[in-house]
Enzyme design. Structure first.
Site, PDB file in Angstrom:
ATOM      1  N   ASP A 171       0.834  -1.196   0.000  1.00 20.83           N
ATOM      2  CA  ASP A 171       0.000   0.000   0.000  1.00 20.83           C
ATOM      3  C   ASP A 171       0.875   1.255   0.000  1.00 20.83           C
ATOM      4  O   ASP A 171       2.100   1.144   0.075  1.00 20.83           O
ATOM      5  CB  ASP A 171      -0.878  -0.069   1.269  1.00 20.83           C
ATOM      6  CG  ASP A 171      -2.263   0.467   1.023  1.00 20.83           C
ATOM      7  OD1 ASP A 171      -2.415   1.315   0.125  1.00 20.83           O
ATOM      8  OD2 ASP A 171      -3.192   0.052   1.727  1.00 20.83           O
ATOM      9  N   ASP A 232     -11.020   2.744  -2.566  1.00 19.17           N
ATOM     10  CA  ASP A 232     -11.451   1.523  -1.873  1.00 19.17           C
ATOM     11  C   ASP A 232     -12.935   1.245  -2.102  1.00 19.17           C
ATOM     12  O   ASP A 232     -13.759   2.160  -2.093  1.00 19.17           O
ATOM     13  CB  ASP A 232     -11.272   1.689  -0.358  1.00 19.17           C
ATOM     14  CG  ASP A 232      -9.806   1.710   0.032  1.00 19.17           C
ATOM     15  OD1 ASP A 232      -8.939   1.654  -0.849  1.00 19.17           O
ATOM     16  OD2 ASP A 232      -9.550   1.782   1.247  1.00 19.17           O
TER      17      ASP A 232
HETATM   18  C1  GLA Z   1      -5.984   1.273   2.054  1.00 17.87           C
HETATM   19  C2  GLA Z   1      -6.218   0.197   1.002  1.00 17.87           C
HETATM   20  C3  GLA Z   1      -7.237  -0.801   1.503  1.00 17.87           C
HETATM   21  C4  GLA Z   1      -6.752  -1.428   2.808  1.00 17.87           C
HETATM   22  C5  GLA Z   1      -6.512  -0.315   3.811  1.00 17.87           C
HETATM   23  C6  GLA Z   1      -5.895  -0.851   5.083  1.00 17.87           C
HETATM   24  O1  GLA Z   1      -7.109   2.065   2.228  1.00 17.87           O
HETATM   25  O2  GLA Z   1      -6.633   0.751  -0.204  1.00 17.87           O
HETATM   26  O3  GLA Z   1      -7.465  -1.809   0.541  1.00 17.87           O
HETATM   27  O4  GLA Z   1      -5.601  -2.149   2.570  1.00 17.87           O
HETATM   28  O5  GLA Z   1      -5.624   0.678   3.279  1.00 17.87           O
HETATM   29  O6  GLA Z   1      -5.595   0.154   5.986  1.00 17.87           O
END
Ligand code: GLA
Length: 453
Positions: A171, A232
Protein backbone atom coordinates in the site's frame (compact mmCIF):
# COMPACT_ATOMS: atom_id res chain seq x y z
CA UNK A 1 44.51 -28.25 -40.04
CA UNK A 2 43.33 -29.26 -36.54
CA UNK A 3 44.39 -25.87 -35.24
CA UNK A 4 42.49 -23.89 -37.83
CA UNK A 5 39.25 -25.89 -37.27
CA UNK A 6 39.56 -25.31 -33.54
CA UNK A 7 40.18 -21.62 -33.93
CA UNK A 8 37.32 -21.31 -36.43
CA UNK A 9 35.07 -23.01 -33.84
CA UNK A 10 36.36 -20.74 -31.11
CA UNK A 11 35.68 -17.73 -33.32
CA UNK A 12 32.14 -18.92 -34.02
CA UNK A 13 31.34 -19.53 -30.38
CA UNK A 14 32.76 -16.12 -29.47
CA UNK A 15 30.44 -14.59 -32.07
CA UNK A 16 27.52 -16.52 -30.65
CA UNK A 17 28.22 -15.23 -27.18
CA UNK A 18 28.47 -11.69 -28.48
CA UNK A 19 25.09 -12.07 -30.20
CA UNK A 20 23.53 -13.54 -27.04
CA UNK A 21 25.00 -10.72 -24.97
CA UNK A 22 23.71 -8.10 -27.38
CA UNK A 23 20.25 -9.67 -27.36
CA UNK A 24 20.25 -9.70 -23.57
CA UNK A 25 21.17 -6.04 -23.50
CA UNK A 26 18.50 -5.19 -26.04
CA UNK A 27 15.75 -6.87 -23.99
CA UNK A 28 14.12 -4.64 -21.40
CA UNK A 29 15.24 -5.56 -17.90
CA UNK A 30 12.17 -6.81 -16.17
CA UNK A 31 12.34 -6.22 -12.47
CA UNK A 32 9.52 -8.69 -11.90
CA UNK A 33 9.90 -11.99 -13.62
CA UNK A 34 8.00 -14.36 -11.41
CA UNK A 35 5.69 -15.98 -13.97
CA UNK A 36 2.79 -15.64 -11.54
CA UNK A 37 -0.87 -14.74 -12.04
CA UNK A 38 -1.23 -15.57 -15.72
CA UNK A 39 -4.96 -15.30 -15.05
CA UNK A 40 -6.48 -12.85 -12.55
CA UNK A 41 -5.84 -13.99 -8.97
CA UNK A 42 -8.74 -15.41 -6.98
CA UNK A 43 -9.11 -15.66 -3.26
CA UNK A 44 -10.20 -13.99 -0.06
CA UNK A 45 -8.99 -10.87 1.73
CA UNK A 46 -9.91 -9.51 5.13
CA UNK A 47 -10.15 -5.76 4.59
CA UNK A 48 -13.60 -4.79 3.32
CA UNK A 49 -15.48 -7.15 5.63
CA UNK A 50 -13.33 -7.21 8.77
CA UNK A 51 -11.36 -3.94 8.50
CA UNK A 52 -9.19 -3.19 11.49
CA UNK A 53 -11.22 -4.95 14.14
CA UNK A 54 -8.56 -5.90 16.69
CA UNK A 55 -10.93 -6.40 19.58
CA UNK A 56 -10.36 -10.09 20.10
CA UNK A 57 -11.41 -9.85 23.73
CA UNK A 58 -15.04 -8.98 23.06
CA UNK A 59 -15.33 -10.01 19.39
CA UNK A 60 -13.10 -13.07 19.07
CA UNK A 61 -14.80 -14.48 15.95
CA UNK A 62 -14.42 -11.32 13.88
CA UNK A 63 -11.15 -9.73 14.92
CA UNK A 64 -8.04 -9.75 12.74
CA UNK A 65 -6.34 -12.80 14.15
CA UNK A 66 -4.88 -16.17 13.32
CA UNK A 67 -8.24 -17.73 14.23
CA UNK A 68 -10.04 -15.70 11.58
CA UNK A 69 -7.60 -16.73 8.84
CA UNK A 70 -7.67 -20.37 9.94
CA UNK A 71 -11.47 -20.25 9.76
CA UNK A 72 -11.36 -18.76 6.26
CA UNK A 73 -8.69 -21.22 5.13
CA UNK A 74 -10.91 -24.08 6.26
CA UNK A 75 -13.93 -22.62 4.49
CA UNK A 76 -11.97 -22.02 1.26
CA UNK A 77 -10.93 -25.65 1.21
CA UNK A 78 -14.01 -27.38 2.57
CA UNK A 79 -16.70 -25.39 0.80
CA UNK A 80 -15.39 -25.87 -2.72
CA UNK A 81 -13.77 -22.45 -3.22
CA UNK A 82 -10.23 -23.69 -3.70
CA UNK A 83 -11.34 -26.21 -6.33
CA UNK A 84 -12.80 -23.31 -8.32
CA UNK A 85 -9.58 -21.30 -8.15
CA UNK A 86 -10.01 -19.16 -5.02
CA UNK A 87 -6.59 -19.96 -3.62
CA UNK A 88 -5.15 -16.75 -2.14
CA UNK A 89 -5.84 -16.14 1.55
CA UNK A 90 -4.77 -12.55 2.11
CA UNK A 91 -4.10 -10.83 5.43
CA UNK A 92 -4.79 -7.12 5.04
CA UNK A 93 -3.80 -4.31 7.43
CA UNK A 94 -3.68 -4.52 11.25
CA UNK A 95 -1.89 -7.85 11.60
CA UNK A 96 1.34 -6.46 12.95
CA UNK A 97 2.58 -5.44 16.35
CA UNK A 98 2.89 -1.71 16.90
CA UNK A 99 6.67 -1.88 16.82
CA UNK A 100 9.34 -3.89 15.03
CA UNK A 101 11.37 -6.60 16.80
CA UNK A 102 14.87 -6.07 18.16
CA UNK A 103 16.37 -6.85 14.74
CA UNK A 104 14.18 -4.25 13.08
CA UNK A 105 11.85 -6.78 11.47
CA UNK A 106 8.10 -6.50 11.20
CA UNK A 107 6.40 -8.85 13.63
CA UNK A 108 2.79 -9.98 14.03
CA UNK A 109 0.79 -9.02 17.08
CA UNK A 110 1.75 -11.84 19.48
CA UNK A 111 -1.65 -12.04 21.11
CA UNK A 112 -3.72 -12.13 17.95
CA UNK A 113 -1.22 -14.25 15.96
CA UNK A 114 0.25 -16.44 18.72
CA UNK A 115 1.93 -18.86 16.30
CA UNK A 116 3.28 -16.26 13.91
CA UNK A 117 2.80 -15.78 10.18
CA UNK A 118 5.11 -18.59 9.12
CA UNK A 119 2.89 -21.15 10.85
CA UNK A 120 -0.14 -19.63 9.17
CA UNK A 121 1.58 -19.90 5.79
CA UNK A 122 2.32 -23.55 6.53
CA UNK A 123 -1.32 -24.07 7.47
CA UNK A 124 -2.35 -22.53 4.13
CA UNK A 125 0.25 -24.46 2.11
CA UNK A 126 -0.72 -27.78 3.70
CA UNK A 127 -4.13 -27.14 2.19
CA UNK A 128 -2.79 -25.95 -1.18
CA UNK A 129 -3.73 -22.37 -0.47
CA UNK A 130 -1.39 -19.40 -0.92
CA UNK A 131 -0.86 -16.79 1.77
CA UNK A 132 -0.83 -13.06 1.05
CA UNK A 133 0.08 -10.23 3.41
CA UNK A 134 -0.27 -6.45 3.53
CA UNK A 135 2.53 -3.93 4.00
CA UNK A 136 2.82 -0.24 3.30
CA UNK A 137 5.36 1.95 1.51
CA UNK A 138 5.60 4.85 3.93
CA UNK A 139 5.84 5.74 7.60
CA UNK A 140 2.79 3.77 8.64
CA UNK A 141 -0.09 1.81 7.16
CA UNK A 142 -3.38 3.59 6.48
CA UNK A 143 -4.64 2.15 9.77
CA UNK A 144 -1.57 3.35 11.67
CA UNK A 145 0.56 0.19 11.93
CA UNK A 146 4.32 0.19 11.18
CA UNK A 147 5.09 1.00 7.56
CA UNK A 148 8.09 0.22 5.39
CA UNK A 149 10.54 3.04 4.76
CA UNK A 150 12.95 2.91 1.81
CA UNK A 151 15.79 1.51 3.89
CA UNK A 152 13.56 -1.25 5.30
CA UNK A 153 12.33 -2.62 1.98
CA UNK A 154 14.92 -5.37 1.58
CA UNK A 155 14.55 -6.48 5.16
CA UNK A 156 10.77 -6.69 4.90
CA UNK A 157 10.88 -8.55 1.58
CA UNK A 158 13.24 -11.06 3.18
CA UNK A 159 11.01 -11.40 6.24
CA UNK A 160 8.02 -12.21 4.02
CA UNK A 161 10.09 -14.73 2.06
CA UNK A 162 11.33 -16.31 5.32
CA UNK A 163 7.71 -16.66 6.38
CA UNK A 164 6.99 -18.34 3.01
CA UNK A 165 4.46 -15.72 2.04
CA UNK A 166 3.18 -15.99 -1.56
CA UNK A 167 1.80 -12.52 -2.23
CA UNK A 168 2.38 -8.99 -1.00
CA UNK A 169 -0.17 -6.18 -1.18
CA UNK A 170 2.01 -3.08 -0.92
CA UNK A 171 0.00 0.00 0.00
CA UNK A 172 1.08 3.63 -0.17
CA UNK A 173 -0.25 5.60 2.80
CA UNK A 174 1.97 8.23 4.43
CA UNK A 175 4.54 8.39 1.63
CA UNK A 176 5.26 11.11 -0.91
CA UNK A 177 5.65 10.99 -4.70
CA UNK A 178 9.41 10.49 -4.52
CA UNK A 179 9.28 7.76 -1.93
CA UNK A 180 6.68 5.92 -3.97
CA UNK A 181 8.67 6.40 -7.15
CA UNK A 182 11.62 4.70 -5.50
CA UNK A 183 9.86 2.35 -3.14
CA UNK A 184 7.44 0.44 -5.36
CA UNK A 185 10.10 -0.64 -7.91
CA UNK A 186 12.58 -1.34 -5.13
CA UNK A 187 10.16 -3.70 -3.42
CA UNK A 188 9.66 -5.50 -6.73
CA UNK A 189 13.42 -6.04 -7.02
CA UNK A 190 13.72 -7.01 -3.38
CA UNK A 191 10.97 -9.62 -3.70
CA UNK A 192 12.67 -11.04 -6.78
CA UNK A 193 15.99 -11.09 -5.02
CA UNK A 194 14.63 -13.34 -2.27
CA UNK A 195 14.32 -16.09 -4.89
CA UNK A 196 10.83 -16.93 -3.65
CA UNK A 197 8.02 -16.38 -6.18
CA UNK A 198 5.96 -13.73 -4.40
CA UNK A 199 3.15 -12.12 -6.36
CA UNK A 200 3.25 -8.36 -6.05
CA UNK A 201 0.21 -6.12 -5.81
CA UNK A 202 1.04 -2.41 -5.95
CA UNK A 203 -1.38 0.24 -4.76
CA UNK A 204 0.85 2.92 -6.28
CA UNK A 205 -1.54 4.09 -9.06
CA UNK A 206 -4.36 4.57 -6.55
CA UNK A 207 -2.18 7.18 -4.83
CA UNK A 208 -1.35 9.00 -8.06
CA UNK A 209 -4.83 9.47 -9.52
CA UNK A 210 -4.77 6.19 -11.43
CA UNK A 211 -4.26 7.64 -14.90
CA UNK A 212 -1.43 8.53 -17.29
CA UNK A 213 0.66 10.61 -17.43
CA UNK A 214 0.95 10.49 -13.62
CA UNK A 215 0.88 6.70 -13.79
CA UNK A 216 3.19 4.83 -16.16
CA UNK A 217 1.31 1.61 -16.72
CA UNK A 218 3.92 0.18 -19.09
CA UNK A 219 6.46 0.34 -16.32
CA UNK A 220 3.97 -0.92 -13.75
CA UNK A 221 3.29 -3.97 -15.89
CA UNK A 222 6.97 -4.76 -15.69
CA UNK A 223 7.23 -4.60 -11.92
CA UNK A 224 3.83 -5.59 -10.48
CA UNK A 225 1.41 -8.48 -10.99
CA UNK A 226 -1.61 -6.35 -10.18
CA UNK A 227 -2.37 -2.87 -8.97
CA UNK A 228 -5.16 -0.98 -7.33
CA UNK A 229 -5.99 1.91 -9.65
CA UNK A 230 -8.73 3.62 -7.73
CA UNK A 231 -10.57 4.17 -4.44
CA UNK A 232 -11.45 1.52 -1.87
CA UNK A 233 -14.65 -0.39 -2.35
CA UNK A 234 -17.35 -0.02 0.32
CA UNK A 235 -20.30 -2.27 1.06
CA UNK A 236 -22.81 -0.57 -1.23
CA UNK A 237 -24.14 -0.57 -4.79
CA UNK A 238 -23.20 3.13 -5.10
CA UNK A 239 -19.60 2.20 -4.39
CA UNK A 240 -19.66 -0.59 -7.00
CA UNK A 241 -21.14 1.78 -9.58
CA UNK A 242 -18.61 4.51 -8.80
CA UNK A 243 -15.78 2.06 -9.42
CA UNK A 244 -17.41 0.64 -12.56
CA UNK A 245 -17.98 4.13 -13.95
CA UNK A 246 -14.43 5.22 -13.30
CA UNK A 247 -12.93 2.12 -14.89
CA UNK A 248 -15.10 2.24 -18.00
CA UNK A 249 -14.91 6.01 -18.43
CA UNK A 250 -11.17 5.54 -18.50
CA UNK A 251 -11.13 2.31 -20.49
CA UNK A 252 -8.99 3.74 -23.29
CA UNK A 253 -6.18 4.20 -20.81
CA UNK A 254 -6.83 1.18 -18.62
CA UNK A 255 -8.04 -1.61 -20.87
CA UNK A 256 -4.85 -2.07 -22.92
CA UNK A 257 -2.50 -2.18 -19.94
CA UNK A 258 -3.93 -5.29 -18.36
CA UNK A 259 -3.01 -8.82 -19.39
CA UNK A 260 -1.57 -12.13 -18.21
CA UNK A 261 0.69 -11.49 -15.23
CA UNK A 262 -0.32 -7.84 -14.78
CA UNK A 263 -3.88 -6.84 -13.94
CA UNK A 264 -5.93 -3.80 -13.09
CA UNK A 265 -7.58 -4.28 -9.71
CA UNK A 266 -10.94 -2.55 -9.11
CA UNK A 267 -10.86 -3.96 -5.54
CA UNK A 268 -12.61 -6.74 -3.65
CA UNK A 269 -15.86 -8.58 -4.33
CA UNK A 270 -18.34 -7.60 -1.65
CA UNK A 271 -20.95 -10.20 -2.61
CA UNK A 272 -22.32 -11.90 0.51
CA UNK A 273 -22.13 -8.82 2.72
CA UNK A 274 -24.94 -6.33 3.38
CA UNK A 275 -24.84 -3.75 0.62
CA UNK A 276 -25.87 -5.64 -2.52
CA UNK A 277 -29.10 -7.39 -3.37
CA UNK A 278 -29.25 -10.44 -5.65
CA UNK A 279 -29.31 -8.42 -8.88
CA UNK A 280 -26.46 -6.18 -7.80
CA UNK A 281 -24.42 -9.16 -6.65
CA UNK A 282 -24.75 -10.77 -10.07
CA UNK A 283 -23.83 -7.43 -11.61
CA UNK A 284 -20.63 -7.15 -9.60
CA UNK A 285 -19.63 -10.70 -10.52
CA UNK A 286 -20.41 -10.13 -14.21
CA UNK A 287 -18.61 -6.81 -14.46
CA UNK A 288 -15.55 -8.07 -12.60
CA UNK A 289 -15.46 -10.96 -15.08
CA UNK A 290 -15.67 -8.53 -18.00
CA UNK A 291 -12.87 -6.43 -16.49
CA UNK A 292 -10.58 -9.46 -16.04
CA UNK A 293 -10.42 -8.26 -12.46
CA UNK A 294 -8.96 -10.19 -9.55
CA UNK A 295 -11.76 -12.16 -7.87
CA UNK A 296 -10.78 -11.48 -4.30
CA UNK A 297 -13.77 -11.82 -2.00
CA UNK A 298 -14.07 -9.96 1.26
CA UNK A 299 -17.01 -11.45 3.08
CA UNK A 300 -17.68 -13.91 5.86
CA UNK A 301 -17.37 -17.34 4.27
CA UNK A 302 -18.72 -18.90 7.48
CA UNK A 303 -22.14 -17.32 7.15
CA UNK A 304 -22.56 -16.84 3.40
CA UNK A 305 -26.06 -17.39 2.04
CA UNK A 306 -26.66 -19.96 -0.67
CA UNK A 307 -27.58 -17.13 -3.03
CA UNK A 308 -24.23 -15.36 -2.63
CA UNK A 309 -22.36 -18.63 -2.83
CA UNK A 310 -24.05 -19.56 -6.10
CA UNK A 311 -23.05 -16.28 -7.68
CA UNK A 312 -19.45 -16.40 -6.47
CA UNK A 313 -19.14 -20.04 -7.46
CA UNK A 314 -20.76 -19.63 -10.88
CA UNK A 315 -18.48 -21.65 -13.13
CA UNK A 316 -19.22 -19.78 -16.32
CA UNK A 317 -18.64 -16.37 -14.76
CA UNK A 318 -15.38 -17.63 -13.27
CA UNK A 319 -14.31 -19.16 -16.57
CA UNK A 320 -14.98 -15.90 -18.38
CA UNK A 321 -12.95 -14.04 -15.77
CA UNK A 322 -10.15 -16.58 -16.04
CA UNK A 323 -10.07 -16.76 -19.85
CA UNK A 324 -6.49 -17.56 -20.87
CA UNK A 325 -6.26 -14.74 -23.42
CA UNK A 326 -6.53 -12.34 -20.51
CA UNK A 327 -7.96 -9.47 -22.54
CA UNK A 328 -9.86 -6.95 -20.45
CA UNK A 329 -13.33 -6.09 -21.76
CA UNK A 330 -14.87 -2.74 -22.60
CA UNK A 331 -18.17 -0.90 -22.40
CA UNK A 332 -19.40 -0.83 -26.00
CA UNK A 333 -22.72 0.89 -25.64
CA UNK A 334 -24.62 3.28 -23.41
CA UNK A 335 -28.23 3.24 -24.46
CA UNK A 336 -30.64 6.12 -23.91
CA UNK A 337 -32.89 3.72 -22.02
CA UNK A 338 -30.17 3.45 -19.35
CA UNK A 339 -28.96 0.09 -20.54
CA UNK A 340 -25.23 -0.44 -20.94
CA UNK A 341 -23.55 -3.22 -22.88
CA UNK A 342 -20.12 -4.59 -22.07
CA UNK A 343 -18.07 -6.96 -24.19
CA UNK A 344 -14.99 -9.06 -23.68
CA UNK A 345 -13.24 -11.19 -26.32
CA UNK A 346 -12.42 -14.70 -25.16
CA UNK A 347 -10.37 -17.58 -26.41
CA UNK A 348 -11.73 -20.02 -28.98
CA UNK A 349 -13.65 -17.34 -30.92
CA UNK A 350 -16.01 -16.83 -28.02
CA UNK A 351 -16.90 -13.62 -26.24
CA UNK A 352 -18.85 -12.41 -23.23
CA UNK A 353 -21.62 -9.82 -23.26
CA UNK A 354 -23.10 -8.13 -20.22
CA UNK A 355 -26.30 -6.09 -20.39
CA UNK A 356 -26.56 -3.84 -17.32
CA UNK A 357 -29.69 -1.94 -16.39
CA UNK A 358 -29.19 1.33 -14.56
CA UNK A 359 -32.93 1.80 -14.42
CA UNK A 360 -34.93 2.00 -11.22
CA UNK A 361 -38.42 1.24 -12.52
CA UNK A 362 -39.07 -2.33 -13.61
CA UNK A 363 -37.55 -5.24 -15.52
CA UNK A 364 -36.63 -3.79 -18.88
CA UNK A 365 -37.02 -5.67 -22.14
CA UNK A 366 -34.02 -4.74 -24.23
CA UNK A 367 -34.17 -5.57 -27.93
CA UNK A 368 -31.10 -5.93 -30.09
CA UNK A 369 -29.19 -8.09 -32.58
CA UNK A 370 -25.61 -9.21 -32.54
CA UNK A 371 -24.96 -7.15 -35.64
CA UNK A 372 -26.01 -4.04 -33.70
CA UNK A 373 -23.29 -5.03 -31.27
CA UNK A 374 -21.00 -5.28 -34.28
CA UNK A 375 -20.67 -9.03 -34.56
CA UNK A 376 -20.33 -10.11 -38.18
CA UNK A 377 -21.44 -13.06 -40.27
CA UNK A 378 -21.77 -16.09 -38.15
CA UNK A 379 -24.28 -18.15 -36.32
CA UNK A 380 -23.95 -18.10 -32.56
CA UNK A 381 -25.31 -19.60 -29.41
CA UNK A 382 -25.52 -17.49 -26.28
CA UNK A 383 -25.32 -19.18 -22.92
CA UNK A 384 -27.07 -17.20 -20.18
CA UNK A 385 -24.61 -17.43 -17.32
CA UNK A 386 -27.03 -16.84 -14.44
CA UNK A 387 -30.11 -18.52 -15.93
CA UNK A 388 -28.20 -21.57 -17.19
CA UNK A 389 -30.02 -21.68 -20.51
CA UNK A 390 -29.04 -21.08 -24.12
CA UNK A 391 -30.38 -18.73 -26.76
CA UNK A 392 -29.89 -19.62 -30.41
CA UNK A 393 -28.84 -16.79 -32.72
CA UNK A 394 -28.70 -18.35 -36.21
CA UNK A 395 -27.69 -15.07 -37.77
CA UNK A 396 -26.17 -11.86 -36.49
CA UNK A 397 -29.41 -10.20 -37.61
CA UNK A 398 -31.60 -12.45 -35.47
CA UNK A 399 -33.58 -10.26 -33.11
CA UNK A 400 -33.33 -11.08 -29.45
CA UNK A 401 -34.77 -9.65 -26.26
CA UNK A 402 -33.14 -9.76 -22.86
CA UNK A 403 -35.06 -8.86 -19.72
CA UNK A 404 -32.81 -6.98 -17.35
CA UNK A 405 -33.95 -6.24 -13.81
CA UNK A 406 -33.26 -2.84 -12.21
CA UNK A 407 -29.59 -2.66 -11.17
CA UNK A 408 -29.15 -6.14 -12.56
CA UNK A 409 -27.46 -7.81 -15.47
CA UNK A 410 -27.94 -10.44 -18.11
CA UNK A 411 -24.62 -12.08 -18.84
CA UNK A 412 -23.99 -14.11 -21.97
CA UNK A 413 -21.17 -16.35 -23.03
CA UNK A 414 -21.40 -16.19 -26.84
CA UNK A 415 -19.82 -18.83 -29.04
CA UNK A 416 -19.98 -19.46 -32.77
CA UNK A 417 -22.02 -22.51 -33.71
CA UNK A 418 -19.28 -23.96 -35.80
CA UNK A 419 -17.44 -24.58 -32.59
CA UNK A 420 -20.51 -26.53 -31.47
CA UNK A 421 -20.40 -28.68 -34.62
CA UNK A 422 -16.76 -29.30 -34.00
CA UNK A 423 -17.56 -30.06 -30.39
CA UNK A 424 -20.16 -32.62 -31.42
CA UNK A 425 -17.67 -34.31 -33.71
CA UNK A 426 -15.13 -34.49 -30.95
CA UNK A 427 -17.65 -35.53 -28.33
CA UNK A 428 -17.40 -32.30 -26.37
CA UNK A 429 -20.14 -29.79 -25.63
CA UNK A 430 -19.95 -26.34 -24.14
CA UNK A 431 -21.65 -27.13 -20.89
CA UNK A 432 -20.61 -24.98 -17.97
CA UNK A 433 -22.19 -27.32 -15.49
CA UNK A 434 -19.52 -29.79 -16.44
CA UNK A 435 -16.65 -27.75 -17.69
CA UNK A 436 -15.87 -24.48 -19.40
CA UNK A 437 -14.74 -25.81 -22.71
CA UNK A 438 -15.72 -25.95 -26.29
CA UNK A 439 -13.84 -27.35 -29.11
CA UNK A 440 -13.02 -24.67 -31.65
CA UNK A 441 -9.35 -24.00 -31.62
CA UNK A 442 -9.63 -20.78 -33.59
CA UNK A 443 -8.20 -17.56 -32.34
CA UNK A 444 -10.79 -14.78 -31.97
CA UNK A 445 -11.59 -13.22 -35.31
CA UNK A 446 -10.98 -9.55 -35.43
CA UNK A 447 -14.00 -8.99 -37.63
CA UNK A 448 -16.35 -10.06 -34.87
CA UNK A 449 -15.17 -7.36 -32.54
CA UNK A 450 -17.73 -4.72 -31.73
CA UNK A 451 -16.63 -1.18 -32.48
CA UNK A 452 -15.29 -0.11 -29.15
CA UNK A 453 -16.67 2.91 -27.40
C1 GLA B 1 -5.98 1.27 2.05
C2 GLA B 1 -6.22 0.20 1.00
C3 GLA B 1 -7.24 -0.80 1.50
C4 GLA B 1 -6.75 -1.43 2.81
C5 GLA B 1 -6.51 -0.32 3.81
C6 GLA B 1 -5.89 -0.85 5.08
O1 GLA B 1 -7.11 2.07 2.23
O2 GLA B 1 -6.63 0.75 -0.20
O3 GLA B 1 -7.47 -1.81 0.54
O4 GLA B 1 -5.60 -2.15 2.57
O5 GLA B 1 -5.62 0.68 3.28
O6 GLA B 1 -5.59 0.15 5.99
Amino acid sequence: MMRSITSARAGKSQMLWKVILLLMLALPTLALDNGLMRTPPMGWMSWERFRCNTDCRTDPKNCISEALFVDMADRLVEDGWLKLGYKYLIIDDCWSFMSRDNKGRLMPDPIRFPNGIHKLARYAHDRELKLGIHANMGKQTCAGYPGTMLDQIEKDAQTFADWEVDMLKFDGCYSNVNEQQKGFPLMSKALNATGRPIAYSCSWPAYRGGLPPSVNYTFLGEICNLWRNYDDIEDSWESVLRIVDWFFQNQDDLQPVSGPGHWNDPDMLIIGNFGLNLEQSQAQMALWAIMAAPLIMSNDLRTLTGEARNILQNKAAIAINQDPLGIQGRRILQDEGHIEVFWRPLSKSASALVFLSRRTDMPYRYHSTLSLLNYTSDSYTAYDVFKDETVSLPSVNTHFTVTINPSGVVMWYVYPDKSLEHAKETGGHPNFQRKYAHASQQRPKHNMAPILL
